[in-house]
Write a protein that holds these residues in place. Structure first.
Motif, mmCIF file in Angstrom:
data_model
loop_
_atom_site.group_PDB
_atom_site.id
_atom_site.type_symbol
_atom_site.label_atom_id
_atom_site.label_comp_id
_atom_site.label_asym_id
_atom_site.label_seq_id
_atom_site.Cartn_x
_atom_site.Cartn_y
_atom_site.Cartn_z
ATOM 1 N N ARG A 18 0.872 -1.177 0.000
ATOM 2 C CA ARG A 18 0.000 0.000 0.000
ATOM 3 C C ARG A 18 0.908 1.226 0.000
ATOM 4 N NH1 ARG A 18 -5.160 -1.799 0.925
ATOM 5 N NH2 ARG A 18 -5.272 -3.841 1.885
ATOM 6 N N GLY A 19 0.856 2.007 -1.084
ATOM 7 C CA GLY A 19 1.725 3.163 -1.245
ATOM 8 C C GLY A 19 1.132 4.403 -0.617
ATOM 9 N N GLN A 20 1.735 5.513 -0.940
ATOM 10 C CA GLN A 20 1.230 6.803 -0.472
ATOM 11 C C GLN A 20 -0.072 7.096 -1.196
ATOM 12 O OE1 GLN A 20 2.483 8.512 1.946
ATOM 13 N NE2 GLN A 20 4.357 7.316 2.193
ATOM 14 N N GLY A 21 -1.061 7.563 -0.491
ATOM 15 C CA GLY A 21 -2.344 7.870 -1.115
ATOM 16 C C GLY A 21 -3.143 6.604 -1.345
ATOM 17 N N GLU A 22 -3.818 6.541 -2.495
ATOM 18 C CA GLU A 22 -4.713 5.423 -2.781
ATOM 19 C C GLU A 22 -4.102 4.358 -3.681
ATOM 20 O OE1 GLU A 22 -8.223 7.095 -4.474
ATOM 21 O OE2 GLU A 22 -8.848 8.049 -2.624
ATOM 22 N N THR A 23 -2.853 4.518 -4.110
ATOM 23 C CA THR A 23 -2.252 3.563 -5.043
ATOM 24 C C THR A 23 -1.769 2.322 -4.304
ATOM 25 O OG1 THR A 23 -1.592 5.328 -6.532
ATOM 26 C CG2 THR A 23 -0.486 3.219 -6.799
ATOM 27 N N ILE A 24 -2.183 1.168 -4.807
ATOM 28 C CA ILE A 24 -1.808 -0.115 -4.237
ATOM 29 C C ILE A 24 -1.137 -0.923 -5.343
ATOM 30 C CG2 ILE A 24 -2.717 -2.266 -3.258
ATOM 31 C CD1 ILE A 24 -5.034 0.381 -2.866
ATOM 32 N N THR A 25 -0.037 -1.602 -5.020
ATOM 33 C CA THR A 25 0.619 -2.474 -5.989
ATOM 34 C C THR A 25 0.685 -3.884 -5.419
ATOM 35 O OG1 THR A 25 2.821 -1.963 -5.141
ATOM 36 C CG2 THR A 25 2.021 -0.605 -6.964
ATOM 37 N N PHE A 26 0.619 -4.846 -6.310
ATOM 38 C CA PHE A 26 0.733 -6.257 -5.935
ATOM 39 C C PHE A 26 1.042 -7.040 -7.197
ATOM 40 C CE2 PHE A 26 -3.672 -5.176 -6.733
ATOM 41 C CZ PHE A 26 -4.129 -6.172 -7.577
ATOM 42 N N ARG A 27 1.252 -8.338 -7.038
ATOM 43 C CA ARG A 27 1.524 -9.202 -8.177
ATOM 44 C C ARG A 27 0.437 -10.257 -8.261
ATOM 45 N NH1 ARG A 27 6.341 -8.297 -10.411
ATOM 46 N NH2 ARG A 27 6.534 -10.339 -11.380
ATOM 47 N N VAL A 28 0.042 -10.589 -9.502
ATOM 48 C CA VAL A 28 -0.951 -11.634 -9.755
ATOM 49 C C VAL A 28 -0.233 -12.791 -10.424
ATOM 50 C CG1 VAL A 28 -3.035 -12.231 -11.035
ATOM 51 C CG2 VAL A 28 -2.844 -10.012 -9.962
#
Length: 151
Positions: A68-78
């Motif tokens: 979970r990054g700064q603000g609303e941006t979320i990164t992950f791997r599928v």
């Protein structure tokens, strides 16, 4: 008189055919952006999508990849067990979204990252989208949670 009826009938049939062909073409043109094809991560790696092609990516959220990054941006791997694709999503994730669970995202590839505009997560303890199950079975990593082990 008989020739006039026959001519009118042919004109009506021709007009109906032109109207049907025209409406079919208009429907196809209107739906061109509304059709999203599902792909598993292995399919995306094997056959990369075209630039600005919107499609659905599905698989399991890789354990340990959710950031979970700064603000609303979320990164992950599928992952589908064979390949893994990085995903970036700006917004609020569904409540049931967790690592190791099935998901489907709609979006497009930008510089090697799938930028999702919509994320769908499983809705109960045993549900997983059919496309995700098929992709995981194809890779040989799917285990049916309803299947009894033992004798």
């Amino acid at each position: 008189m008989k020739g006039l009826k026959k001519t009118r009938r042919i004109q009506i049939i021709a007009l109906a055919f032109v109207a049907l062909a025209g409406s079919t073409a208009l429907i196809g043109y209107a739906m061109r952006d509304g059709i999203n094809f599902f792909r598993a991560p292995a399919q995306v790696v094997a056959d990369p999508p075209q630039v600005d092609e919107v499609f659905r990516l599905g698989g399991l959220v890789e354990d340990g990849s959710l950031v979970r990054g700064q603000g609303e941006t979320i990164t992950f791997r599928v992952t589908d067990g064979a390949e893994s694709i990085p995903v970036a999503y700006t917004g609020v994730l569904p409540d049931l979204f967790t690592e190791g669970q099935g998901m489907i995202g709609t979006g497009k590839m930008v510089d090697g990252v799938f930028e999702a505009t919509e994320i769908l997560a499983k809705h109960d303890e045993t549900y997983m989208p059919k496309e995700v199950i098929d992709a995981l079975k194809e890779q040989g990593v799917y285990e049916d949670p309803n299947k009894q082990s033992g004798s």
